[in-house]
Motif scaffolding. Structure first.
Motif, PDB file in Angstrom:
ATOM      1  N   VAL A   5       0.836  -1.203   0.000  1.00  0.00           N
ATOM      2  CA  VAL A   5       0.000   0.000   0.000  1.00  0.00           C
ATOM      3  C   VAL A   5       0.875   1.258   0.000  1.00  0.00           C
ATOM      4  CG1 VAL A   5      -1.642   1.351   1.361  1.00  0.00           C
ATOM      5  CG2 VAL A   5      -1.999  -1.112   1.052  1.00  0.00           C
ATOM      6  N   ARG A   6       1.903   1.263   0.834  1.00  0.00           N
ATOM      7  CA  ARG A   6       2.785   2.427   0.923  1.00  0.00           C
ATOM      8  C   ARG A   6       3.557   2.654  -0.372  1.00  0.00           C
ATOM      9  NH1 ARG A   6       4.787  -0.022   6.590  1.00  0.00           N
ATOM     10  NH2 ARG A   6       3.077   0.731   7.931  1.00  0.00           N
ATOM     11  N   GLN A   7       4.045   1.576  -0.955  1.00  0.00           N
ATOM     12  CA  GLN A   7       4.845   1.686  -2.169  1.00  0.00           C
ATOM     13  C   GLN A   7       4.021   2.132  -3.369  1.00  0.00           C
ATOM     14  OE1 GLN A   7       6.947  -1.991  -2.830  1.00  0.00           O
ATOM     15  NE2 GLN A   7       8.303  -1.710  -1.082  1.00  0.00           N
ATOM     16  N   MET A   8       2.779   1.678  -3.463  1.00  0.00           N
ATOM     17  CA  MET A   8       1.962   1.961  -4.640  1.00  0.00           C
ATOM     18  C   MET A   8       1.537   3.423  -4.708  1.00  0.00           C
ATOM     19  SD  MET A   8       1.791  -0.724  -6.498  1.00  0.00           S
ATOM     20  CE  MET A   8       0.432  -0.354  -7.595  1.00  0.00           C
ATOM     21  N   GLY A   9       1.291   4.039  -3.565  1.00  0.00           N
ATOM     22  CA  GLY A   9       0.917   5.440  -3.552  1.00  0.00           C
ATOM     23  C   GLY A   9      -0.480   5.723  -4.067  1.00  0.00           C
ATOM     24  N   ILE A  10      -1.351   4.712  -4.050  1.00  0.00           N
ATOM     25  CA  ILE A  10      -2.740   4.872  -4.498  1.00  0.00           C
ATOM     26  C   ILE A  10      -3.627   5.043  -3.271  1.00  0.00           C
ATOM     27  CG2 ILE A  10      -4.683   3.729  -5.658  1.00  0.00           C
ATOM     28  CD1 ILE A  10      -2.656   2.405  -7.517  1.00  0.00           C
ATOM     29  N   LYS A  11      -4.437   6.087  -3.256  1.00  0.00           N
ATOM     30  CA  LYS A  11      -5.214   6.431  -2.068  1.00  0.00           C
ATOM     31  C   LYS A  11      -6.351   5.453  -1.776  1.00  0.00           C
ATOM     32  CE  LYS A  11      -4.413  11.425  -2.037  1.00  0.00           C
ATOM     33  NZ  LYS A  11      -5.073  12.759  -2.072  1.00  0.00           N
ATOM     34  N   ASN A  12      -7.020   4.962  -2.828  1.00  0.00           N
ATOM     35  CA  ASN A  12      -8.161   4.060  -2.646  1.00  0.00           C
ATOM     36  C   ASN A  12      -7.676   2.615  -2.577  1.00  0.00           C
ATOM     37  OD1 ASN A  12     -10.082   6.185  -2.875  1.00  0.00           O
ATOM     38  ND2 ASN A  12      -9.884   6.113  -5.095  1.00  0.00           N
ATOM     39  N   VAL A  13      -7.970   1.953  -1.477  1.00  0.00           N
ATOM     40  CA  VAL A  13      -7.580   0.553  -1.278  1.00  0.00           C
ATOM     41  C   VAL A  13      -8.843  -0.265  -1.056  1.00  0.00           C
ATOM     42  CG1 VAL A  13      -6.288  -1.065   0.163  1.00  0.00           C
ATOM     43  CG2 VAL A  13      -5.355   1.228  -0.291  1.00  0.00           C
ATOM     44  N   THR A  14      -9.051  -1.275  -1.882  1.00  0.00           N
ATOM     45  CA  THR A  14     -10.251  -2.104  -1.791  1.00  0.00           C
ATOM     46  C   THR A  14      -9.883  -3.531  -1.429  1.00  0.00           C
ATOM     47  OG1 THR A  14     -11.420  -0.771  -3.447  1.00  0.00           O
ATOM     48  CG2 THR A  14     -12.269  -2.983  -3.034  1.00  0.00           C
ATOM     49  N   LEU A  15     -10.453  -4.028  -0.330  1.00  0.00           N
ATOM     50  CA  LEU A  15     -10.333  -5.442   0.025  1.00  0.00           C
ATOM     51  C   LEU A  15     -11.543  -6.162  -0.540  1.00  0.00           C
ATOM     52  CD1 LEU A  15      -9.146  -5.380   3.747  1.00  0.00           C
ATOM     53  CD2 LEU A  15      -7.794  -5.245   1.659  1.00  0.00           C
ATOM     54  N   THR A  16     -11.283  -7.205  -1.315  1.00  0.00           N
ATOM     55  CA  THR A  16     -12.362  -7.902  -1.984  1.00  0.00           C
ATOM     56  C   THR A  16     -12.092  -9.397  -1.965  1.00  0.00           C
ATOM     57  OG1 THR A  16     -13.683  -7.914  -4.041  1.00  0.00           O
ATOM     58  CG2 THR A  16     -11.294  -7.602  -4.296  1.00  0.00           C
ATOM     59  N   GLY A  17     -12.882 -10.158  -2.672  1.00  0.00           N
ATOM     60  CA  GLY A  17     -12.701 -11.605  -2.660  1.00  0.00           C
ATOM     61  C   GLY A  17     -13.309 -12.242  -3.879  1.00  0.00           C
ATOM     62  N   GLY A  18     -13.908 -13.400  -3.580  1.00  0.00           N
ATOM     63  CA  GLY A  18     -14.181 -13.972  -2.287  1.00  0.00           C
ATOM     64  C   GLY A  18     -14.894 -13.039  -1.312  1.00  0.00           C
ATOM     65  N   GLU A  19     -14.769 -13.441  -0.061  1.00  0.00           N
ATOM     66  CA  GLU A  19     -15.334 -12.667   1.047  1.00  0.00           C
ATOM     67  C   GLU A  19     -14.216 -12.344   2.027  1.00  0.00           C
ATOM     68  OE1 GLU A  19     -16.691 -10.551   3.583  1.00  0.00           O
ATOM     69  OE2 GLU A  19     -18.231 -11.074   2.112  1.00  0.00           O
ATOM     70  N   PRO A  20     -13.701 -11.106   2.007  1.00  0.00           N
ATOM     71  CA  PRO A  20     -12.544 -10.790   2.852  1.00  0.00           C
ATOM     72  C   PRO A  20     -12.807 -10.900   4.345  1.00  0.00           C
ATOM     73  CG  PRO A  20     -13.445  -8.803   1.818  1.00  0.00           C
ATOM     74  CD  PRO A  20     -14.109  -9.971   1.165  1.00  0.00           C
ATOM     75  N   LEU A  21     -14.043 -10.708   4.791  1.00  0.00           N
ATOM     76  CA  LEU A  21     -14.307 -10.686   6.227  1.00  0.00           C
ATOM     77  C   LEU A  21     -14.305 -12.064   6.880  1.00  0.00           C
ATOM     78  CD1 LEU A  21     -16.995  -7.866   6.575  1.00  0.00           C
ATOM     79  CD2 LEU A  21     -14.500  -7.726   6.792  1.00  0.00           C
ATOM     80  N   ILE A  22     -14.191 -13.131   6.073  1.00  0.00           N
ATOM     81  CA  ILE A  22     -14.077 -14.466   6.684  1.00  0.00           C
ATOM     82  C   ILE A  22     -12.613 -14.849   6.917  1.00  0.00           C
ATOM     83  CG2 ILE A  22     -16.261 -15.277   5.736  1.00  0.00           C
ATOM     84  CD1 ILE A  22     -14.653 -16.933   3.702  1.00  0.00           C
ATOM     85  N   GLN A  23     -11.682 -13.986   6.494  1.00  0.00           N
ATOM     86  CA  GLN A  23     -10.270 -14.260   6.745  1.00  0.00           C
ATOM     87  C   GLN A  23      -9.986 -14.161   8.247  1.00  0.00           C
ATOM     88  OE1 GLN A  23      -7.573 -14.816   4.398  1.00  0.00           O
ATOM     89  NE2 GLN A  23      -9.248 -15.203   2.969  1.00  0.00           N
ATOM     90  N   LYS A  24      -9.271 -15.132   8.753  1.00  0.00           N
ATOM     91  CA  LYS A  24      -8.929 -15.137  10.174  1.00  0.00           C
ATOM     92  C   LYS A  24      -8.107 -13.889  10.506  1.00  0.00           C
ATOM     93  CE  LYS A  24      -7.027 -18.242  13.730  1.00  0.00           C
ATOM     94  NZ  LYS A  24      -6.129 -17.299  14.387  1.00  0.00           N
ATOM     95  N   ASP A  25      -8.440 -13.234  11.574  1.00  0.00           N
ATOM     96  CA  ASP A  25      -7.726 -12.048  12.069  1.00  0.00           C
ATOM     97  C   ASP A  25      -7.802 -10.856  11.117  1.00  0.00           C
ATOM     98  OD1 ASP A  25      -6.815 -13.351  14.421  1.00  0.00           O
ATOM     99  OD2 ASP A  25      -5.232 -14.324  13.273  1.00  0.00           O
ATOM    100  N   ILE A  26      -8.861 -10.798  10.296  1.00  0.00           N
ATOM    101  CA  ILE A  26      -8.976  -9.693   9.354  1.00  0.00           C
ATOM    102  C   ILE A  26      -9.075  -8.345  10.071  1.00  0.00           C
ATOM    103  CG2 ILE A  26     -11.491  -9.788   9.184  1.00  0.00           C
ATOM    104  CD1 ILE A  26      -9.001  -9.071   6.298  1.00  0.00           C
ATOM    105  N   LYS A  27      -9.577  -8.344  11.296  1.00  0.00           N
ATOM    106  CA  LYS A  27      -9.687  -7.075  12.019  1.00  0.00           C
ATOM    107  C   LYS A  27      -8.314  -6.463  12.276  1.00  0.00           C
ATOM    108  CE  LYS A  27     -11.986  -4.806  15.903  1.00  0.00           C
ATOM    109  NZ  LYS A  27     -12.893  -4.959  17.073  1.00  0.00           N
TER     110      LYS A  27
END
Length: 222
Positions: free
Chosen positions: A63-85
């Protein structure tokens, strides 16, 4: 530090949502707890889908290297990933970025409601055409903020009617952004507009997946 099943990270434009047409960095997670009839990322949902274990710090570094402001987590379903919080909390501390979660509406949002500077949620509500209508968590509506979005993917007239009733019943246009998004190639756009007109669906937005207009609808990494 937690690790996540990441199938791809790529930059493109947001094909949908409030920042449609803007540059975005996409982090696609492997696996989903639903099986929608129209899913366009089934390849990423399979148990044998190729993924890389990627840590919170590794994602932050990208994220830091890319320098793009909008970051989207997608899938699949990202919220079922363990420790996603852990990842969401870490991203929330990064200056100058805006994090959006694409979620299917079947995962309870309450555990993420207390994150300072929280991500925005682009949450599906599954209609009859998805085959997953019984998996909706309507209690999620109480955790939505004005900057969040509820997206209704519509396949036919029955889906449009179902979306209209949910929007009215839960007063969704008073809570957050509301989008109607056609299943690509399944429903005429004019029919959606006419339905919106005849039902006075004020404050509801018709959304086109512009990445499927720019590129082949089956292309990955765009």
């Amino acid at each position: 530090m937690a690790n996540y099943k990441v199938v791809e990270i790529f930059s493109s434009i947001n094909g949908e949502g409030q920042r449609s047409g803007q540059l975005a960095l996409f982090i696609r997670m492997q696996g989903c707890n639903l099986d929608c009839t129209y899913c366009d990322t089934k390849w990423a949902n399979e148990a044998d889908a190729v993924f890389h274990w990627t840590s919170t710090e590794e994602i932050l570094e990208v994220v830091r290297q890319m320098g793009i402001k909008n970051v989207t987590l997608t899938g699949g379903e990202p919220l079922i990933q363990k420790d996603i919080k852990e990842l969401l909390t870490a991203l929330a501390k990064e200056p100058g970025i805006r994090v959006e979660i694409e979620t299917n509406g079947s995962v309870l949002l309450e555990p993420f409601a207390d994150i300072p500077n929280p991500p925005t949620f682009n949450m599906d509500y599954k209609l009859p055409g998805s085959g997953m209508e019984n998996r909706n968590r309507t209690e999620n509506f109480q955790y939505l903020k004005p900057e969040d979005t509820v997206k209704f993917v519509v396949k036919d007239y029955m889906d449009l009617c179902a979306a209209r009733e949910i929007i009215r019943t839960y007063h969704l246009t008073d809570k957050c952004h509301v989008y109607l998004s056609p299943v690509f190639g399944e429903i005429e756009l004019e029919d959606i507009v006419n339905f919106m007109k005849s039902n006075l669906m004020n404050d509801v937005t018709l959304q086109l997946q512009i990445h499927k207009i720019i590129w082949d609808s089956q292309m990955r990494g765009v």
